[in-house]
Write a protein that holds these residues in place. Structure first.
Motif, PDB file in Angstrom:
ATOM      1  N   LEU A 110       0.841  -1.210   0.000  1.00  0.00           N
ATOM      2  CA  LEU A 110       0.000   0.000   0.000  1.00  0.00           C
ATOM      3  C   LEU A 110       0.873   1.256   0.000  1.00  0.00           C
ATOM      4  N   GLY A 111       1.937   1.224   0.805  1.00  0.00           N
ATOM      5  CA  GLY A 111       2.840   2.372   0.877  1.00  0.00           C
ATOM      6  C   GLY A 111       3.434   2.694  -0.482  1.00  0.00           C
ATOM      7  N   SER A 112       3.704   1.661  -1.242  1.00  0.00           N
ATOM      8  CA  SER A 112       4.309   1.879  -2.566  1.00  0.00           C
ATOM      9  C   SER A 112       3.303   2.423  -3.568  1.00  0.00           C
ATOM     10  N   ARG A 113       1.997   2.264  -3.255  1.00  0.00           N
ATOM     11  CA  ARG A 113       0.958   2.686  -4.219  1.00  0.00           C
ATOM     12  C   ARG A 113       0.304   4.028  -3.841  1.00  0.00           C
ATOM     13  N   LEU A 114       0.576   4.530  -2.663  1.00  0.00           N
ATOM     14  CA  LEU A 114      -0.182   5.697  -2.173  1.00  0.00           C
ATOM     15  C   LEU A 114       0.532   7.030  -2.413  1.00  0.00           C
ATOM     16  N   SER A 115       1.583   7.009  -3.163  1.00  0.00           N
ATOM     17  CA  SER A 115       2.322   8.247  -3.484  1.00  0.00           C
ATOM     18  C   SER A 115       2.700   9.030  -2.227  1.00  0.00           C
ATOM     19  N   ASN A 122       5.466  13.313   1.401  1.00  0.00           N
ATOM     20  CA  ASN A 122       4.157  13.922   1.626  1.00  0.00           C
ATOM     21  C   ASN A 122       3.674  13.546   3.034  1.00  0.00           C
ATOM     22  N   ALA A 123       3.844  14.486   3.966  1.00  0.00           N
ATOM     23  CA  ALA A 123       3.547  14.192   5.375  1.00  0.00           C
ATOM     24  C   ALA A 123       2.058  13.933   5.605  1.00  0.00           C
ATOM     25  N   THR A 124       1.215  14.727   4.950  1.00  0.00           N
ATOM     26  CA  THR A 124      -0.233  14.575   5.169  1.00  0.00           C
ATOM     27  C   THR A 124      -0.711  13.204   4.729  1.00  0.00           C
ATOM     28  N   THR A 176       1.039  10.552   4.433  1.00  0.00           N
ATOM     29  CA  THR A 176       1.623   9.523   5.315  1.00  0.00           C
ATOM     30  C   THR A 176       0.837   9.415   6.618  1.00  0.00           C
ATOM     31  N   CYS A 177       0.409  10.577   7.144  1.00  0.00           N
ATOM     32  CA  CYS A 177      -0.377  10.543   8.381  1.00  0.00           C
ATOM     33  C   CYS A 177      -1.673   9.764   8.182  1.00  0.00           C
ATOM     34  N   PHE A 178      -2.377  10.069   7.117  1.00  0.00           N
ATOM     35  CA  PHE A 178      -3.639   9.366   6.862  1.00  0.00           C
ATOM     36  C   PHE A 178      -3.395   7.876   6.613  1.00  0.00           C
ATOM     37  N   ALA A 179      -2.331   7.605   5.845  1.00  0.00           N
ATOM     38  CA  ALA A 179      -2.025   6.197   5.561  1.00  0.00           C
ATOM     39  C   ALA A 179      -1.668   5.442   6.842  1.00  0.00           C
ATOM     40  N   SER A 180      -0.947   6.116   7.738  1.00  0.00           N
ATOM     41  CA  SER A 180      -0.556   5.438   8.986  1.00  0.00           C
ATOM     42  C   SER A 180      -1.771   5.153   9.860  1.00  0.00           C
TER      43      SER A 180
END
Lengths: 219, 570
Positions: free
Chosen positions: A119-124, A132-134, A136-140
């Motif tokens: 997922l991390g590799s696909r979420l830009s 992109n901090a924002t 990454t926060c949502f993804a985390s």
């Protein structure tokens, strides 16, 4: 959560445990293997990442469901690609579970974190080297619940009904939320720094481009 | 700018609970200092330490799976152990409050100063307070447990609520002068009325027992009576403990009819008369009630306490918050019955149900003794003559982890505020995330337990209601426990009155002769093994449905089947 929820599915015989370990290790090597040779720097960096993140996971074990591995998997996936991200997830799970307890659940933890690396590799999360901090926060935040769901499948052993499973999932929600909160904290404090460490290594894309360019010149 | 000010205001609101605790620094923390403590090891202290003369008496109860034997110990007020007596036959629940008698005489003879001890194996002992010498003993009936409730003195008679009824013993020699049978009791203290004694049982029946042994009773319904009823101007006050909530009854003393009822919260503690008022408490709140013509609730303050409440200094009362490291409530009741509750730390700040012991003397000042499930008694006094070892203990009781977390909370919130004023949103999020994470870590245990209980209540009961043909038919409609050890099923049934799966399991193990090993954790009690078999862990079902809570948190009804099996056999 307790007694029943403290268990993680069926007990494995020593042979099955060995087979599981071999399968996971094989999967990690297969994911790492590729057409391009890794430099010593690549190998050392990956090994250092695996060891240090595993160590952090072991050290933070007393804190309930605080999982630094999740954000690490997201960012390794984002920076080094899905294959190496998944391999990283599998190796961290195996190494840390060697100290924390190995079993049937290792398969699901490795799978869950590998999925998060993909997922991390696909979420830009990192575009053209820019973190992109924002995102990454949502993804985390989201990845905590995905990981919780995947790991919960380990409880299914044929005796668990769908309703029971839903109740099991519902019971774990407070811990999933704590996992999400922990992820967010790791992401905002260490996300950019961790991402920059990984960024020093040439990405797969750039390596592939260099290879293509060289072949182009040769032709 | 306005938006920033608004956000600062919100942050200050977040901070409010902490300074409030600081501002409510009580006279206890200002006036009392820890003098000494004594660790009883792997034991619980579930009833109030008792000051008598120049001594402190402490009784312990065995912890589940623990190795300690229930004990009564006597200390000087300086903390020196004078004597200690244990009961190897105890069945764990040694929570009957100690009864101190001054020397006296009556129609059945004279007696010296005595300490009366009721044990969970049914034994009632009279011991000399000075050296613990056994003066006399009397055996009452034991049905899993023996004496667990508060005894009382009626002239020259010691009135003892036993497991199966009530006995009256002559204080001079322990001879039995009256015996009455009631329902099975548990922590059911007795009250001495003008013409009869009052006590309740585990079936919700309130009993009146005359000195000649004749009884009368009234069935209050489905529930348990686990305290000594209180005589008030409005009538006899009785709490009926239900599964999810409880009810307070006011009964007419003439015919035991119900005058009125008041709803109260779940798992009520032992209420007490406090001047013109009654203090009652449960898992929801502390309540003050005025009972003149009728009983009415005057005030309530949210709280969680399920055991005893005791008298403290300056006309105040103290009771433990029955949670993880929450401290004690110092209750001030105004002349109008309004409640002011302050939280204080005593050392015995974990899970606890015992009231504090209190004394006031010229030589030692005011003293308070606190015990908890941690098995350590902490003695505080208003004097400041703590000796060196006590100073060392003081240092040990400083909770570095809690203080560190509070410091980090302030740091995180302060940092967030500073970053907000600087307009640095990213940094503000950093500090706020730490703040929220710390709060999450602090509350996760209780939130998870409450959440699981809620989920459990929502859950539908399993249709799996298979009756094992090997079970005794007389067990139908009662509580049953089945334990599969090494493929062999051990079952016991016919139980009643148990409110959680662990207590029922322990009773079954007692009957079956199965050895059980448990471990207390922050989220409940974990069963490690049955008869030494640990396997990959143990799990249990309630009426066929896999349980999701620690067994001591799983509430059960009157016909629940608890079935234990090793994880690998599922």
């Amino acid at each position: 959560m307790f007694q029943a929820l403290g268990t993680h599915g069926p007990e494995l015989s020593p042979t099955m445990g060995l087979v599981l370990d071999v399968l996971l290790l094989g999967a990690a090597f297969w994911l790492l293997a590729g057409p391009n040779r890794r430099s010593v720097h690549d190998v050392v960096l990956m090994a250092a990442l695996v060891v240090s993140v595993s160590l952090i996971r072991v050290v933070m074990q007393p804190l309930p469901n605080i999982q630094p591995v999740t954000v690490a998997c997201l960012l390794v996936g984002a920076q080094l690609g899905a294959r190496r991200g998944a391999a990283f997830a599998v190796m961290v799970t195996m190494l840390s579970n060697f100290f924390m307890g190995d079993g049937w659940w290792t398969l699901f933890q490795a799978g869950g974190w590998a999925m998060i690396a993909v997922l991390g590799s696909r979420l830009s999360l990192v575009v053209d080297g820019a973190y992109n901090a924002t995102r990454t926060c949502f993804a985390s935040l989201g990845s905590a619940f995905i990981f919780g769901l995947v790991v919960s499948f380990s409880i299914l052993d044929g005796t668990f009904g769908a309703i029971d499973f839903l109740f099991y999932l519902a019971n774990g929600l407070p811990f999933d939320m704590l996992h999400a909160l922990g992820n967010l904290t790791f992401a905002v404090w260490f996300g950019a720094w961790f991402s920059s460490i990984l960024n020093e290594q040439a990405s797969l894309e750039s390596i592939e481009r260099a290879v293509v360019d060289r072949h182009g010149i040769d032709a | 700018m306005r938006f920033r000010l608004l956000l600062v205001g919100v942050l200050v609101l977040f901070l409010l609970p902490s300074p409030q605790v600081q501002a409510e620094s009580s006279s206890f923390e200002e006036d009392f200092t820890l003098q000494w403590s004594h660790d009883f090891g792997d034991a619980y202290i579930t009833t109030a330490p008792l000051f008598a003369g120049e001594r402190l008496f402490v009784r312990t109860s065995a912890s589940w799976g623990g190795s300690s034997v229930p004990t009564v110990a006597s200390f000087t007020l300086e903390g020196e152990l004078v004597w200690s007596e244990s009961n190897a036959h105890s069945t764990h629940h040694d929570m009957a409050p100690l009864l101190h008698l001054m020397a006296g005489n009556g129609s059945c003879g004279a007696w010296p100063e005595m300490m009366i001890v009721g044990w969970s194996d049914g034994t009632v002992e009279a011991r000399s307070p000075s050296d613990g010498t056994l003066l006399w003993a009397y055996e009452t009936e034991q049905v899993t447990w023996g004496v667990t409730g508060m005894m009382a003195l009626d002239e020259d008679q010691i009135i003892v609520p036993t497991r199966t009824g009530l006995v009256s013993l002559c204080a001079s020699d322990g001879s039995m002068t009256m015996e009455a049978t009631t329902g099975l009791g548990w922590r059911n203290g007795v009250t001495v009325g003008a013409e009869e004694y009052f006590l309740g049982d585990e079936s919700g029946v309130l009993w009146g027992v005359a000195p000649n042994g004749t009884t009368r009773s009234v069935d209050l319904g489905d529930g348990k009576i686990r305290h000594a009823p209180i005589l008030t101007s409005a009538g006899l006050l009785v709490q009926l403990q239900g599964q999810q909530s409880s009810t307070m009854y006011v009964l007419d003393l003439v015919n035991l009819s119900t005058i009125q009822t008041l709803p109260i919260g779940p798992s009520p503690g032992i209420p007490t008369a406090a001047g013109a008022f009654v203090l009652a408490f449960d898992s929801e709140a502390i309540r003050s009630l005025s009972c003149s013509l009728i009983c009415e609730e005057v005030d309530r303050v949210p709280f969680l306490s399920n055991g005893e409440i005791g008298f403290a200094h300056d006309g105040q009362y103290m009771l433990p918050y029955n949670g993880n490291e929450q401290g004690w409530g110092l209750v001030n009741i105004t002349e109008y019955g309004r409640l002011q509750v302050q939280m204080v730390t005593t050392g015995a700040d974990g899970y606890a149900t015992a009231a504090p012991g209190f004394t006031s003397s010229v030589t030692h000042g005011e003293m308070l003794a606190f015990g908890s499930d941690g098995g350590v008694v902490y003695v505080h006094a208003t004097t400041t003559k703590a000796v060196e070892p006590a100073l060392e203990q003081n240092v040990e009781t400083f909770d570095w982890v809690s203080q560190g977390i509070v410091f980090l909370l302030y740091l995180a919130l302060g940092g967030a505020g500073v970053q907000l004023l600087r307009g640095n949103w990213a940094s503000m999020l950093k500090f706020l995330s730490v703040y929220m994470l710390l709060i999450g870590l602090l509350v996760i245990d209780q939130v998870a337990i409450q959440w699981s209980q809620t989920i459990d209540e929502l859950g539908t009961q399993s249709e799996n209601d298979e009756w094992d043909p090997s079970w005794n038919e007389s067990w139908r409609g009662t509580q049953i426990v089945s334990i599969t050890i090494g493929g062999e099923v051990h079952a016991a049934g016919g139980f009643e009155g148990y409110t959680n799966a662990l207590d029922l399991t322990l009773a079954a193990c007692e009957e079956l002769g199965v050895e059980i090993e448990t471990e207390s954790t922050r989220i409940g009690t974990y069963v490690l093994s049955f008869d030494g078999e640990t396997g990959e862990g143990w799990e249990y079902t309630l009426d066929g449905r896999l349980a999701t809570l620690a067994s001591d948190y799983s509430t059960i009804d009157s016909s629940t089947r608890v079935e234990w099996s090793p994880v690998e056999t599922r």
